[in-house]
Design an enzyme around this catalytic site. Structure first.
Site, PDB file in Angstrom:
ATOM      1  N   LYS A 238       0.812  -1.216   0.000  1.00  0.00           N
ATOM      2  CA  LYS A 238       0.000   0.000   0.000  1.00  0.00           C
ATOM      3  C   LYS A 238       0.847   1.269   0.000  1.00  0.00           C
ATOM      4  O   LYS A 238       0.486   2.263  -0.622  1.00  0.00           O
ATOM      5  CB  LYS A 238      -0.942   0.007   1.217  1.00  0.00           C
ATOM      6  CG  LYS A 238      -2.051  -1.032   1.139  1.00  0.00           C
ATOM      7  CD  LYS A 238      -3.025  -0.860   2.302  1.00  0.00           C
ATOM      8  CE  LYS A 238      -4.007  -2.024   2.374  1.00  0.00           C
ATOM      9  NZ  LYS A 238      -4.993  -1.858   3.450  1.00  0.00           N
TER      10      LYS A 238
ATOM     11  N   GLY B 101      -0.591   3.966  12.469  1.00  0.00           N
ATOM     12  CA  GLY B 101      -0.013   3.114  11.429  1.00  0.00           C
ATOM     13  C   GLY B 101      -0.834   3.265  10.161  1.00  0.00           C
ATOM     14  O   GLY B 101      -1.543   4.258   9.982  1.00  0.00           O
TER      15      GLY B 101
END
Lengths: 278, 278
Positions: free
Chosen positions: B72, B135
């Site tokens: 990602k 995160g």
């Protein structure tokens, strides 16, 4: 068939993809035997093919690739290991990684043709075969006939250079076979193969002079547009046994399945599960 | 679902692939509405990801890519066009080609979370939100909350730098939002989000002091291992409305479908057709 995170991938690489048949044969077959793998069509243009092939074979779940037009010839130059059939045919339609990570290619168009002949009881060891048409499919059939142990191969193409080039490759890899070119008289052969496109269109001339076909000659066809082409009809009328074009397609799939390491089956079973009507 | 030569391909790129859920949601959905497309898992290692992504997007029948761990973040650097959400989140989970052939990326993890909140009636314009855990998923949720018009964002991470970096990106793209860091007291917020892994394992501490949660605060969760995590149970006991982790998953799929240009639907319909039990 349910695709999930454990599914293995067989890339079906060609361009255009619209006429692809393999997904509708392999995927129902995999579903019928509970194998978690899927054949996925990928419309890949020639200029990006090396990049695509290289990328796909880095994937963890790639099981192999089915290669079709227009990539069969260019694939040969991208392999780490090519079988003699690939080298003689000058083309490759199946790619996998071996245990050492090498890209290995084989060619099953001709193998499908030969398997069909064998299952019809034709003895190929030492046989005399005429292949008319030395384009991609003709080269593949000649290569597989050579691997099957024929004694003599006569090659004809309206572009004489194609036949001569193929003859040269055959002589290099199979010096024991008598290879001739330039004649398409079907007299005196155990096997005569139409590997030209003649029969695709209504009114096409027949590929050889059927009046010169002996009843003991076996006649094979690559045109798939109709089951019984005018050539096969004429050959059958002469008393010849024949093989239709799609036999090559269905007979080669068990060879592909073995190559990829899947449980294999018969062409009849594949025809039974295939969903080509879609 | 029958794959054929007209099938469009959505590559599901990640590593490992075993826990992938998207194929079992999208493919039954596509089948249910008669769309000829297939989500195919591709186990791609980080070192070959740029090659694979580039190759796949040369294919004629590629419709897009679903991107998941561990790609990602690296995807952001491979895009031609990145939405503000991608830029703030620092991550991308959806890629397509636009009409000009550019690689366009968006990020729907946070969008799924936000859509879930909206459908539960939470007004986000001007709201005050606390995101605990900065995160990947925390950054994505913060980015989508910002895009949804919240008035204040408080960010907390045990690694203070992660919260500060995210705060910096938010201030650049959304200067009107009050962004603070370093505190995880849930008192006084309209929305509190657990974006940490706390709740994955039995005995994990709760992410915030639930005694400080007001009943009017909405509490959201990203942990999907169980529907009602200990945190959600405690929040509900305080009188809070809650959102379970998998809502983020199912709520983002309609956003993905819109991005790829497919007919869209509701999360309920997707849950009904999904075959996750396989």
């Amino acid at each position: 068939m349910q695709i999930n995170g454990h599914t293995e991938l067989i890339a079906h690489l060609g361009h255009p993809t619209h006429a692809f048949k393999a997904p509708m044969i392999y995927n129902p077959y995999f579903a019928s035997i509970g194998v978690n793998a899927v054949v996925v069509p990928m419309g890949c243009r020639p200029e990006s093919y090396p990049l695509v092939l290289r990328g796909l074979f880095t994937l963890d779940n790639i099981r192999g690739a089915l290669v079709t037009m227009p990539h069969k010839v260019s694939t040969v130059g991208l392999l780490d290991v090519a079988t003699p059939t690939v080298q003689v045919a000058g083309a490759c339609n199946a790619v996998k990684r071996d245990a050492e990570g090498r890209l290995v290619g084989d060619m099953f168009d001709g193998e499908g043709f030969v398997r069909g002949l064998r299952r019809k009881g034709l003895a190929l060891a030492g046989a005399r075969a005429l292949v008319v048409g030395c384009g991609g499919v003709g080269c593949a059939i000649a290569a597989s006939l050579a691997a099957a142990g024929v004694g003599a191969l006569a090659l004809f193409d309206t572009q004489a250079q194609s036949a001569d080039d193929l003859a040269g490759r055959l002589r290099t890899h199979y010096p024991a076979i008598t290879v001739t070119t330039g004649v398409k008289d079907p007299d005196g052969f155990d096997l005569v193969v139409n590997a030209t496109p003649l029969g695709m269109n209504p009114g096409d001339p027949l590929p050889v002079d059927v009046a010169r076909l002996a009843p003991g000659t076996f006649v094979g066809e690559v045109v798939m547009k109709t089951e019984m082409t005018a050539f096969l009809v004429a050959a059958q009328a002469r008393g010849c046994r024949v093989q239709i074009g799609t036999d090559m397609l269905f007979e080669q799939i068990p060879a592909y399945l073995e190559f990829f390491g899947f449980p294999t089956t018969t062409p009849e079973e594949l025809r039974a599960v295939a969903r080509l009507e879609y």
